[in-house]
Motif scaffolding. Structure first.
Motif, PDB file in Angstrom:
ATOM      1  N   HIS A 219      35.052  36.245  40.326  1.00 37.00           N
ATOM      2  CA  HIS A 219      36.072  37.277  40.174  1.00 37.00           C
ATOM      3  C   HIS A 219      35.571  38.513  40.909  1.00 37.00           C
ATOM      4  O   HIS A 219      34.494  38.505  41.501  1.00 37.00           O
ATOM      5  CB  HIS A 219      36.291  37.592  38.691  1.00 37.00           C
ATOM      6  CG  HIS A 219      36.753  36.421  37.879  1.00 37.00           C
ATOM      7  ND1 HIS A 219      38.071  36.056  37.789  1.00 37.00           N
ATOM      8  CD2 HIS A 219      36.059  35.518  37.136  1.00 37.00           C
ATOM      9  CE1 HIS A 219      38.175  34.980  37.018  1.00 37.00           C
ATOM     10  NE2 HIS A 219      36.967  34.625  36.610  1.00 37.00           N
TER      11      HIS A 219
ATOM     12  N   CYS B 288      41.414  42.372  39.064  1.00 36.49           N
ATOM     13  CA  CYS B 288      40.526  41.394  39.674  1.00 36.49           C
ATOM     14  C   CYS B 288      40.906  41.331  41.147  1.00 36.49           C
ATOM     15  O   CYS B 288      42.068  41.181  41.482  1.00 36.49           O
ATOM     16  CB  CYS B 288      40.688  40.015  39.045  1.00 36.49           C
ATOM     17  SG  CYS B 288      39.656  38.767  39.858  1.00 36.49           S
TER      18      CYS B 288
ATOM     19  N   GLU C  32      39.534  39.198  43.440  1.00 38.63           N
ATOM     20  CA  GLU C  32      39.131  37.948  44.087  1.00 38.63           C
ATOM     21  C   GLU C  32      40.093  36.860  43.618  1.00 38.63           C
ATOM     22  O   GLU C  32      40.235  36.648  42.413  1.00 38.63           O
ATOM     23  CB  GLU C  32      37.693  37.592  43.702  1.00 38.63           C
ATOM     24  CG  GLU C  32      37.165  36.318  44.311  1.00 38.63           C
ATOM     25  CD  GLU C  32      37.012  36.421  45.814  1.00 38.63           C
ATOM     26  OE1 GLU C  32      36.247  37.290  46.263  1.00 38.63           O
ATOM     27  OE2 GLU C  32      37.671  35.649  46.523  1.00 38.63           O
TER      28      GLU C  32
ATOM     29  N   CYS D 207      41.230  34.098  42.056  1.00 35.93           N
ATOM     30  CA  CYS D 207      40.404  33.272  41.183  1.00 35.93           C
ATOM     31  C   CYS D 207      41.203  32.166  40.501  1.00 35.93           C
ATOM     32  O   CYS D 207      40.699  31.479  39.632  1.00 35.93           O
ATOM     33  CB  CYS D 207      39.730  34.158  40.135  1.00 35.93           C
ATOM     34  SG  CYS D 207      40.918  35.100  39.162  1.00 35.93           S
TER      35      CYS D 207
ATOM     36  N   HIS E 107      45.499  34.841  38.541  1.00 30.30           N
ATOM     37  CA  HIS E 107      44.690  35.920  39.123  1.00 30.30           C
ATOM     38  C   HIS E 107      45.453  37.244  39.141  1.00 30.30           C
ATOM     39  O   HIS E 107      44.911  38.298  38.805  1.00 30.30           O
ATOM     40  CB  HIS E 107      44.281  35.510  40.543  1.00 30.30           C
ATOM     41  CG  HIS E 107      43.964  36.646  41.441  1.00 30.30           C
ATOM     42  ND1 HIS E 107      42.820  37.388  41.305  1.00 30.30           N
ATOM     43  CD2 HIS E 107      44.650  37.185  42.481  1.00 30.30           C
ATOM     44  CE1 HIS E 107      42.811  38.338  42.243  1.00 30.30           C
ATOM     45  NE2 HIS E 107      43.903  38.229  42.955  1.00 30.30           N
TER      46      HIS E 107
ATOM     47  N   MET F 288      45.353  39.492  36.074  1.00 37.00           N
ATOM     48  CA  MET F 288      44.047  39.784  35.493  1.00 37.00           C
ATOM     49  C   MET F 288      43.767  41.283  35.564  1.00 37.00           C
ATOM     50  O   MET F 288      42.833  41.738  36.200  1.00 37.00           O
ATOM     51  CB  MET F 288      42.978  38.991  36.257  1.00 37.00           C
ATOM     52  CG  MET F 288      41.815  38.568  35.396  1.00 37.00           C
ATOM     53  SD  MET F 288      40.727  37.481  36.281  1.00 37.00           S
ATOM     54  CE  MET F 288      39.164  38.137  35.731  1.00 37.00           C
TER      55      MET F 288
HETATM   56 CU   LIG Z   1      39.710  36.915  38.607  1.00 36.53          CU
END
Ligand SMILES: [Cu+2]
Length: 293
Positions: free
Chosen positions: A185, A224, A226, A228, A232, A235
């Motif tokens: 992340h 977040c 990245e 993921c 995502h 997040m």
């Molecule tokens: Cu993430």
């Protein structure tokens, strides 16, 4: 004579650029930020000053280059069939062409490294340490130096129906130790102007570490950064930067058994996130709008 004058002027301009870059404080307003977002940490201030200094230096170089282009275009237009004086293979000039850009790059590199070292510095003894645990697809914030009623450190975990709120004190050095329970992340608070990849698998070393000092109270969204997995995009979390006294009162309230929302309300803060919506809310909105349409 004229050439000497010009060189002196060029040197003065270059010097101005260097002085500007090394100056302790850059002007901070909409114009001098040149589009740079205003951060809320000391580290962000250093980055903003690097940006302002770099743009000023680039403009100084730009003005010199534009002058060198426009001046011959205007002053040395073709006047007849006679070939002008040829100056190819002018060795001193070519050496100058080579060395000057190198000096400019060296200066930019130097100041970049200086600021990078400040941003990544974690040598200061932090006033607070916070453990951040990222997982698919939410966040847990742990205050390791506290003990809740269950004997465990006070912590806040996000769910699909509640955005986790990370309460932070202003004017204190905060050390973040970030860990991931599954995939990579990235811990990102846009207002910090900083993000850090959360690489799983170093629970013991805790190498994903950075420090900031927040200077402005307020609510700021965190994300977040990245890709993921499936959720995502949802997040998100919220940073709630409060005064040191309020922060201490918040932790005390949490240690006495209050929930995040109750403890926030006890220090006069909204109990729920104000900068972003939890996943379940967005899901509901999407359903309502699709069934309505
Ligand atoms: Cu993430």
């Amino acid at each position: 004579m004229a050439r000497g004058n010009r060189l002196a002027r060029l040197a003065a301009l270059g010097l101005l650029g260097v002085v500007t870059l090394t100056g302790c404080e850059m002007p901070n307003n909409e114009f001098w930020r040149f589009g740079w977002p205003e951060g809320i940490t000391d580290q962000a201030t250093h980055m903003r000053e690097l940006w302002t200094g770099s743009v000023i230096a680039a403009l100084v170089v730009g003005v010199i280059v534009w002058t060198l282009i426009l001046w011959p275009v205007v002053r040395h237009r073709k006047r007849g069939d006679e070939l002008p004086r040829q100056t190819a293979y002018n060795l001193p000039l070519e050496i100058a062409y080579t060395i000057l850009p190198f000096l400019i790059i060296a200066a930019l590199f130097f100041f970049t490294v200086v600021v990078q070292n400040k941003v990544q510095d974690r040598s200061n003894n932090p006033d607070e340490t916070i453990a951040v645990n990222a997982f698919k697809w939410n966040w847990q914030f742990v205050y390791p130096n506290t003990t809740g009623p269950d004997g465990e450190p006070v912590n806040t975990v996000g769910t699909t129906s509640e955005i986790p709120i990370l309460v932070l004190p202003t004017d204190r050095t905060i050390r973040f130790e970030v860990a991931s329970a599954d995939v990579i992340h990235s811990f990102w608070v846009p207002e910090f102007l900083f993000k850090l990849d959360v690489i799983p698998g170093n629970e013991n070393g805790r190498d994903n570490v950075f420090q900031v000092t927040v200077r402005h109270e307020g609510a700021y969204v965190g994300r977040c950064a990245e890709l993921c997995g499936t959720y995502h995009a949802y997040m998100n979390f919220e940073v709630r930067a409060v005064s040191g006294d309020d922060y201490d009162a918040y932790l005390k309230a949490r240690q006495s058994g209050m929930t995040t929302a109750e403890a926030l309300e006890s220090i006069g803060q909204p109990g729920h996130a104000t900068t972003t919506e939890p996943f379940s809310y967005l899901q509901k909105t999407a359903q309502t709008s699709s069934s309505g349409g």
